[in-house]
Write a protein that holds these residues in place. Structure first.
Motif, PDB file in Angstrom:
ATOM      1  N   UNK A 115       0.844  -1.181   0.000  1.00 58.32           N
ATOM      2  CA  UNK A 115       0.000   0.000   0.000  1.00 58.32           C
ATOM      3  C   UNK A 115       0.885   1.239   0.000  1.00 58.32           C
ATOM      4  N   UNK A 116       0.651   2.156  -0.961  1.00 51.76           N
ATOM      5  CA  UNK A 116       1.470   3.345  -1.122  1.00 51.76           C
ATOM      6  C   UNK A 116       0.762   4.584  -0.594  1.00 51.76           C
ATOM      7  N   UNK A 117       1.510   5.645  -0.381  1.00 56.13           N
ATOM      8  CA  UNK A 117       0.937   6.941  -0.043  1.00 56.13           C
ATOM      9  C   UNK A 117       0.149   7.476  -1.247  1.00 56.13           C
ATOM     10  N   UNK A 118      -0.647   8.515  -1.050  1.00 57.94           N
ATOM     11  CA  UNK A 118      -1.449   9.043  -2.161  1.00 57.94           C
ATOM     12  C   UNK A 118      -0.646   9.472  -3.390  1.00 57.94           C
ATOM     13  N   UNK A 119       0.677   9.729  -3.226  1.00 60.54           N
ATOM     14  CA  UNK A 119       1.466  10.107  -4.400  1.00 60.54           C
ATOM     15  C   UNK A 119       1.749   8.910  -5.301  1.00 60.54           C
ATOM     16  N   UNK A 120       1.441   7.694  -4.815  1.00 57.42           N
ATOM     17  CA  UNK A 120       1.635   6.494  -5.609  1.00 57.42           C
ATOM     18  C   UNK A 120       3.087   6.074  -5.759  1.00 57.42           C
ATOM     19  N   UNK A 121       4.013   6.687  -4.972  1.00 58.22           N
ATOM     20  CA  UNK A 121       5.442   6.418  -5.129  1.00 58.22           C
ATOM     21  C   UNK A 121       6.129   5.974  -3.842  1.00 58.22           C
ATOM     22  N   UNK A 122       5.619   6.422  -2.705  1.00 58.09           N
ATOM     23  CA  UNK A 122       6.347   6.228  -1.452  1.00 58.09           C
ATOM     24  C   UNK A 122       5.483   5.568  -0.372  1.00 58.09           C
ATOM     25  N   UNK A 123       6.207   5.076   0.650  1.00 57.73           N
ATOM     26  CA  UNK A 123       5.567   4.600   1.878  1.00 57.73           C
ATOM     27  C   UNK A 123       6.362   5.158   3.059  1.00 57.73           C
ATOM     28  N   UNK A 124       5.738   5.209   4.212  1.00 53.93           N
ATOM     29  CA  UNK A 124       6.393   5.688   5.422  1.00 53.93           C
ATOM     30  C   UNK A 124       6.996   4.509   6.190  1.00 53.93           C
ATOM     31  N   UNK A 125       7.730   4.834   7.246  1.00 49.40           N
ATOM     32  CA  UNK A 125       8.325   3.790   8.088  1.00 49.40           C
ATOM     33  C   UNK A 125       7.246   2.883   8.660  1.00 49.40           C
ATOM     34  N   UNK A 126       6.152   3.487   9.104  1.00 41.05           N
ATOM     35  CA  UNK A 126       5.048   2.716   9.651  1.00 41.05           C
ATOM     36  C   UNK A 126       4.472   1.753   8.611  1.00 41.05           C
ATOM     37  N   UNK A 127       4.336   2.216   7.394  1.00 35.48           N
ATOM     38  CA  UNK A 127       3.782   1.382   6.329  1.00 35.48           C
ATOM     39  C   UNK A 127       4.744   0.252   5.952  1.00 35.48           C
ATOM     40  N   UNK A 128       6.049   0.529   6.005  1.00 37.41           N
ATOM     41  CA  UNK A 128       7.039  -0.531   5.758  1.00 37.41           C
ATOM     42  C   UNK A 128       6.932  -1.599   6.839  1.00 37.41           C
ATOM     43  N   UNK A 129       6.803  -1.145   8.088  1.00 43.50           N
ATOM     44  CA  UNK A 129       6.678  -2.094   9.198  1.00 43.50           C
ATOM     45  C   UNK A 129       5.418  -2.949   9.049  1.00 43.50           C
ATOM     46  N   UNK A 130       4.319  -2.331   8.661  1.00 45.10           N
ATOM     47  CA  UNK A 130       3.071  -3.076   8.466  1.00 45.10           C
ATOM     48  C   UNK A 130       3.217  -4.097   7.338  1.00 45.10           C
ATOM     49  N   UNK A 131       3.900  -3.704   6.277  1.00 51.57           N
ATOM     50  CA  UNK A 131       4.065  -4.613   5.139  1.00 51.57           C
ATOM     51  C   UNK A 131       4.842  -5.863   5.559  1.00 51.57           C
ATOM     52  N   UNK A 132       5.925  -5.668   6.295  1.00 53.45           N
ATOM     53  CA  UNK A 132       6.752  -6.804   6.704  1.00 53.45           C
ATOM     54  C   UNK A 132       6.292  -7.453   8.005  1.00 53.45           C
ATOM     55  N   UNK A 133       5.222  -6.879   8.594  1.00 55.08           N
ATOM     56  CA  UNK A 133       4.626  -7.437   9.811  1.00 55.08           C
ATOM     57  C   UNK A 133       5.631  -7.474  10.962  1.00 55.08           C
ATOM     58  N   UNK A 134       6.321  -6.344  11.134  1.00 51.46           N
ATOM     59  CA  UNK A 134       7.261  -6.181  12.244  1.00 51.46           C
ATOM     60  C   UNK A 134       6.982  -4.829  12.893  1.00 51.46           C
ATOM     61  N   UNK A 135       7.649  -4.558  14.012  1.00 48.23           N
ATOM     62  CA  UNK A 135       7.488  -3.271  14.668  1.00 48.23           C
ATOM     63  C   UNK A 135       8.300  -2.176  13.983  1.00 48.23           C
ATOM     64  N   UNK A 136       7.904  -0.926  14.220  1.00 47.53           N
ATOM     65  CA  UNK A 136       8.640   0.199  13.636  1.00 47.53           C
ATOM     66  C   UNK A 136      10.082   0.238  14.125  1.00 47.53           C
TER      67      UNK A 136
END
Length: 228
Positions: A31-52
């Motif tokens: 899942x990307x930010x509205x710009x369609x290019x980036x993700x935040x640290x929180x979103x990276x953590x959610x993707x890999x199912x780990x903590x920030x």
């Protein structure tokens, strides 16, 4: 699996696979930010199912490598512009950062996948990457090239050995650097002393010539008196 272990350790090997960003969505939708290019640290953590905190440790340890793949932290005017252009459009879904915002493009997220050890999602991404690379190599070489030397594991092993050898060489060079410096200084001192000795030898030779000449001059009057 040896290939996966080498991937975790070798930056050069990770760099060679960083173009396969499609591997992320093959394993799990990113899942990307509205710009369609980036993700935040929180979103990276959610993707890999780990903590920030886990992702933040990766950033601290491998920041230079991540930045080479597009990772950046927005602050000041850049942050305000990004907030007004992108995040402000979706205030209900995305928290508004106050001092800084870390942004990961797909390439940097894939870089994280190749560094995270304790994440099932990251392991699946690495497996997909290695399988894709192995298939690509087999397709390029064709049936005639299907020897042990053409296998991905052999290629990874060679990269790992070169990386280890380079690390050992660098460590040895660092350990002996002070000794080499001292030897260089000693050689310089010896060269200067040699120059001084050579100059003294030349001077002594000149003194010897002067003494010989003086003896000849002193002896000449004596011989003249004896003749008389």
């Amino acid at each position: 699996m040896f290939a996966e272990a080498a991937l975790l350790e070798s930056r050069s090997l990770r760099s060679g696979l960083s173009r396969h960003v499609h591997a992320l969505d093959k394993v799990k939708a990113l899942v990307l930010l509205p710009d369609g290019l980036h993700v935040t640290t929180r979103m990276v953590a959610d993707y890999f199912e780990v903590g920030e905190r886990v992702v933040n440790r990766i950033i601290v340890r491998h920041r230079e490598e991540l930045e080479s793949n597009g990772f950046r932290v927005l602050r000041g005017a850049d942050l305000e512009e990004f907030k007004s252009d992108t995040l402000s459009l979706y205030p209900g879904s995305y928290p508004q950062p106050r001092s800084g915002l870390a942004l990961f493009p797909r390439r940097a997220v894939l870089n994280v996948a190749m560094l995270l050890r304790d994440s099932g999602v990251a392991r699946r991404v690495r497996t997909y990457l290695l399988d894709t690379e192995a298939e690509a190599r087999s397709a390029v070489r064709g049936p005639a090239g299907g020897s042990a030397c053409s296998s991905l594991d052999r290629h990874v092993e060679e990269v790992a050995v070169r990386a280890a050898t380079g690390a050992v060489t660098e460590a040895v060079e660092q350990a002996f650097a002070p000794v080499v410096a001292q030897l260089g200084e000693l050689n310089a001192r010896m060269a200067r002393q040699t120059e001084v000795v050579c100059a003294m030898s030349v001077r002594l030779a000149d003194v010897g010539d002067d003494l010989a000449d003086l003896r000849r001059r002193v002896g000449a009057p004596r011989r003249d008196r004896r003749r008389r």
